[in-house]
Design a protein around this motif. Sequence first.
Motif, PDB file in Angstrom:
ATOM      1  N   VAL A 183      14.297  11.531  -7.925  1.00 30.43           N
ATOM      2  CA  VAL A 183      15.491  10.913  -7.348  1.00 30.43           C
ATOM      3  C   VAL A 183      16.618  11.942  -7.368  1.00 30.43           C
ATOM      4  CG1 VAL A 183      17.186   9.063  -7.537  1.00 30.43           C
ATOM      5  CG2 VAL A 183      14.795   8.631  -8.145  1.00 30.43           C
ATOM      6  N   GLU A 184      17.146  12.274  -6.199  1.00 30.78           N
ATOM      7  CA  GLU A 184      18.209  13.275  -6.117  1.00 30.78           C
ATOM      8  C   GLU A 184      19.601  12.656  -6.096  1.00 30.78           C
ATOM      9  OE1 GLU A 184      17.933  16.242  -3.139  1.00 30.78           O
ATOM     10  OE2 GLU A 184      16.201  17.220  -4.064  1.00 30.78           O
ATOM     11  N   ASP A 185      19.718  11.487  -5.474  1.00 29.04           N
ATOM     12  CA  ASP A 185      21.051  10.897  -5.341  1.00 29.04           C
ATOM     13  C   ASP A 185      20.927   9.387  -5.156  1.00 29.04           C
ATOM     14  OD1 ASP A 185      23.785  10.823  -5.225  1.00 29.04           O
ATOM     15  OD2 ASP A 185      23.934  11.500  -3.142  1.00 29.04           O
ATOM     16  N   GLY A 186      22.030   8.682  -5.438  1.00 22.89           N
ATOM     17  CA  GLY A 186      22.052   7.239  -5.263  1.00 22.89           C
ATOM     18  C   GLY A 186      21.280   6.520  -6.361  1.00 22.89           C
ATOM     19  N   ARG A 187      21.022   5.264  -6.121  1.00 21.48           N
ATOM     20  CA  ARG A 187      20.241   4.470  -7.072  1.00 21.48           C
ATOM     21  C   ARG A 187      19.458   3.409  -6.307  1.00 21.48           C
ATOM     22  NH1 ARG A 187      23.104  -0.317  -8.068  1.00 21.48           N
ATOM     23  NH2 ARG A 187      25.246  -0.285  -7.236  1.00 21.48           N
ATOM     24  N   GLY A 188      18.462   2.867  -6.963  1.00 18.36           N
ATOM     25  CA  GLY A 188      17.643   1.869  -6.293  1.00 18.36           C
ATOM     26  C   GLY A 188      16.835   1.047  -7.267  1.00 18.36           C
ATOM     27  N   ARG A 189      16.145   0.085  -6.707  1.00 22.17           N
ATOM     28  CA  ARG A 189      15.280  -0.790  -7.492  1.00 22.17           C
ATOM     29  C   ARG A 189      14.018  -1.011  -6.671  1.00 22.17           C
ATOM     30  NH1 ARG A 189      17.385  -6.014 -10.782  1.00 22.17           N
ATOM     31  NH2 ARG A 189      19.059  -4.508 -11.092  1.00 22.17           N
ATOM     32  N   ALA A 190      12.866  -0.909  -7.326  1.00 20.03           N
ATOM     33  CA  ALA A 190      11.595  -1.056  -6.604  1.00 20.03           C
ATOM     34  C   ALA A 190      10.626  -1.898  -7.414  1.00 20.03           C
ATOM     35  CB  ALA A 190      10.985   0.314  -6.315  1.00 20.03           C
ATOM     36  N   ILE A 191       9.689  -2.498  -6.718  1.00 19.22           N
ATOM     37  CA  ILE A 191       8.628  -3.245  -7.386  1.00 19.22           C
ATOM     38  C   ILE A 191       7.364  -2.395  -7.348  1.00 19.22           C
ATOM     39  CG2 ILE A 191       8.043  -4.487  -5.245  1.00 19.22           C
ATOM     40  CD1 ILE A 191       7.289  -6.894  -7.049  1.00 19.22           C
ATOM     41  N   VAL A 192       6.745  -2.205  -8.493  1.00 17.86           N
ATOM     42  CA  VAL A 192       5.559  -1.353  -8.593  1.00 17.86           C
ATOM     43  C   VAL A 192       4.412  -1.970  -7.791  1.00 17.86           C
ATOM     44  CG1 VAL A 192       3.807  -0.397 -10.139  1.00 17.86           C
ATOM     45  CG2 VAL A 192       6.216  -0.413 -10.830  1.00 17.86           C
ATOM     46  N   THR A 193       3.849  -1.172  -6.888  1.00 20.80           N
ATOM     47  CA  THR A 193       2.735  -1.649  -6.055  1.00 20.80           C
ATOM     48  C   THR A 193       1.397  -1.040  -6.460  1.00 20.80           C
ATOM     49  OG1 THR A 193       3.264   0.086  -4.444  1.00 20.80           O
ATOM     50  CG2 THR A 193       4.191  -2.117  -4.054  1.00 20.80           C
ATOM     51  N   GLU A 194       1.422   0.213  -6.917  1.00 20.81           N
ATOM     52  CA  GLU A 194       0.180   0.884  -7.313  1.00 20.81           C
ATOM     53  C   GLU A 194       0.424   1.702  -8.574  1.00 20.81           C
ATOM     54  OE1 GLU A 194      -2.456   0.077  -5.858  1.00 20.81           O
ATOM     55  OE2 GLU A 194      -1.921  -0.482  -3.799  1.00 20.81           O
ATOM     56  N   THR A 195      -0.587   1.769  -9.422  1.00 23.82           N
ATOM     57  CA  THR A 195      -0.486   2.551 -10.653  1.00 23.82           C
ATOM     58  C   THR A 195      -1.718   3.443 -10.814  1.00 23.82           C
ATOM     59  OG1 THR A 195      -1.512   0.752 -11.918  1.00 23.82           O
ATOM     60  CG2 THR A 195       0.904   0.804 -11.844  1.00 23.82           C
ATOM     61  N   GLY A 196      -1.600   4.433 -11.708  1.00 28.19           N
ATOM     62  CA  GLY A 196      -2.743   5.282 -12.049  1.00 28.19           C
ATOM     63  C   GLY A 196      -3.363   5.991 -10.866  1.00 28.19           C
ATOM     64  N   LEU A 197      -4.687   5.953 -10.804  1.00 34.87           N
ATOM     65  CA  LEU A 197      -5.418   6.666  -9.759  1.00 34.87           C
ATOM     66  C   LEU A 197      -5.249   6.053  -8.376  1.00 34.87           C
ATOM     67  CD1 LEU A 197      -8.741   7.464 -11.647  1.00 34.87           C
ATOM     68  CD2 LEU A 197      -6.873   9.026 -11.116  1.00 34.87           C
ATOM     69  N   LYS A 198      -4.665   4.855  -8.293  1.00 42.97           N
ATOM     70  CA  LYS A 198      -4.444   4.226  -6.992  1.00 42.97           C
ATOM     71  C   LYS A 198      -3.131   4.671  -6.355  1.00 42.97           C
ATOM     72  CE  LYS A 198      -7.295   0.137  -7.760  1.00 42.97           C
ATOM     73  NZ  LYS A 198      -7.364  -1.350  -7.768  1.00 42.97           N
ATOM     74  N   THR A 199      -2.314   5.406  -7.113  1.00 37.99           N
ATOM     75  CA  THR A 199      -1.093   5.962  -6.533  1.00 37.99           C
ATOM     76  C   THR A 199      -1.465   7.107  -5.600  1.00 37.99           C
ATOM     77  OG1 THR A 199      -0.809   7.554  -8.341  1.00 37.99           O
ATOM     78  CG2 THR A 199       0.225   5.386  -8.613  1.00 37.99           C
ATOM     79  N   GLU A 200      -0.518   7.531  -4.774  1.00 37.70           N
ATOM     80  CA  GLU A 200      -0.805   8.625  -3.844  1.00 37.70           C
ATOM     81  C   GLU A 200      -1.089   9.926  -4.591  1.00 37.70           C
ATOM     82  OE1 GLU A 200      -1.320   8.276  -0.686  1.00 37.70           O
ATOM     83  OE2 GLU A 200      -0.803   6.148  -0.737  1.00 37.70           O
ATOM     84  N   ILE A 201      -0.338  10.198  -5.666  1.00 37.78           N
ATOM     85  CA  ILE A 201      -0.580  11.422  -6.440  1.00 37.78           C
ATOM     86  C   ILE A 201      -1.903  11.304  -7.195  1.00 37.78           C
ATOM     87  CG2 ILE A 201       0.573  10.778  -8.605  1.00 37.78           C
ATOM     88  CD1 ILE A 201       0.981  14.151  -6.831  1.00 37.78           C
ATOM     89  N   GLY A 202      -2.282  10.074  -7.558  1.00 43.49           N
ATOM     90  CA  GLY A 202      -3.571   9.848  -8.207  1.00 43.49           C
ATOM     91  C   GLY A 202      -4.726  10.149  -7.272  1.00 43.49           C
ATOM     92  N   LYS A 203      -4.552   9.796  -5.996  1.00 43.70           N
ATOM     93  CA  LYS A 203      -5.581  10.090  -4.996  1.00 43.70           C
ATOM     94  C   LYS A 203      -5.737  11.593  -4.808  1.00 43.70           C
ATOM     95  CE  LYS A 203      -4.642   5.798  -2.468  1.00 43.70           C
ATOM     96  NZ  LYS A 203      -4.066   5.229  -1.221  1.00 43.70           N
ATOM     97  N   VAL A 204      -4.606  12.312  -4.860  1.00 33.86           N
ATOM     98  CA  VAL A 204      -4.656  13.774  -4.749  1.00 33.86           C
ATOM     99  C   VAL A 204      -5.442  14.361  -5.920  1.00 33.86           C
ATOM    100  CG1 VAL A 204      -3.280  15.888  -4.816  1.00 33.86           C
ATOM    101  CG2 VAL A 204      -2.507  13.943  -3.450  1.00 33.86           C
ATOM    102  N   ALA A 205      -5.168  13.842  -7.124  1.00 29.97           N
ATOM    103  CA  ALA A 205      -5.874  14.320  -8.319  1.00 29.97           C
ATOM    104  C   ALA A 205      -7.375  14.076  -8.202  1.00 29.97           C
ATOM    105  CB  ALA A 205      -5.322  13.628  -9.564  1.00 29.97           C
ATOM    106  N   GLU A 206      -7.758  12.930  -7.658  1.00 31.87           N
ATOM    107  CA  GLU A 206      -9.172  12.610  -7.483  1.00 31.87           C
ATOM    108  C   GLU A 206      -9.829  13.540  -6.468  1.00 31.87           C
ATOM    109  OE1 GLU A 206     -11.413   9.731  -8.969  1.00 31.87           O
ATOM    110  OE2 GLU A 206     -10.111  11.001 -10.183  1.00 31.87           O
TER     111      GLU A 206
END
Length: 240
Positions: free
Chosen positions: A200-223
């Motif tokens: 996060v570079e600027d501002g603020r926000g609120r989000a609801i977690v949709t994916e965790t662990g290996l199902k995240t986009e970075i998790g898919k890259v790791a796999e």
Amino acid sequence: MKQIWHTLSVNEVIKEFGSDPHSGLLEEEIKKRQQKFGFNKLLEEKPLSKLKIFIEQFKSPLIYILVIAGITTLVLRDFTDAIVIFGAVFLNTIFGFFQENKTSKILSELKKLTKIKAYVIRNGDEKEVNQEELAPGDIILLYPGNKVPADGRLIESHNLKVNEASLTGEWFPSEKITEVLPEKTPLADRDNMVFMSCVVEDGRGRAIVTETGLKTEIGKVAEMIRGAKEEKTPYQKKII
């Protein structure tokens, strides 16, 4: 919960996860979801030493065949063929070593990117937790300088800008929104989403977690990178 999250409205996503945007989830519900979805982390693998990686290159049927063939040609005093065969073994081993060593380093760096703290709303209170403890439906708070602890659908955005270079390669920060986006929107343009390991570079926000662990986009890259470790070298493919 297989959904295309960027195509759903804020209310639809909240309803899908049975969460509350202001009070979050109850601790009891968090534990249930952790058991169902697992912890928010990449698979832990003890890194191999360089010596171990080098030795692993010899644990291949192809290498066994080549070594036996090389020894046979030596016994038959066919030194030219022996040199060619053992040269092939050497090149295959060196290439495999450097390829696997590089892959191991990349995986280690990815794990460092995902070991972060998270600010969440639970039981109506804001608290700081380890990123591994997050579960789908958690409400996360995003502040400047923070790394995004999981993939999530934005439900609030106040001039929020997120640098997603670690995932998309784009150095210019993405200006985040909460509006619905078309289904075929490319990953780099999904401005109503946030992704694990991005900053996060600027501002603020609120989000609801949709994916965790290996199902995240970075998790898919790791796999994908981990899967590349199992691929044969070009020489092995040519021989086989």
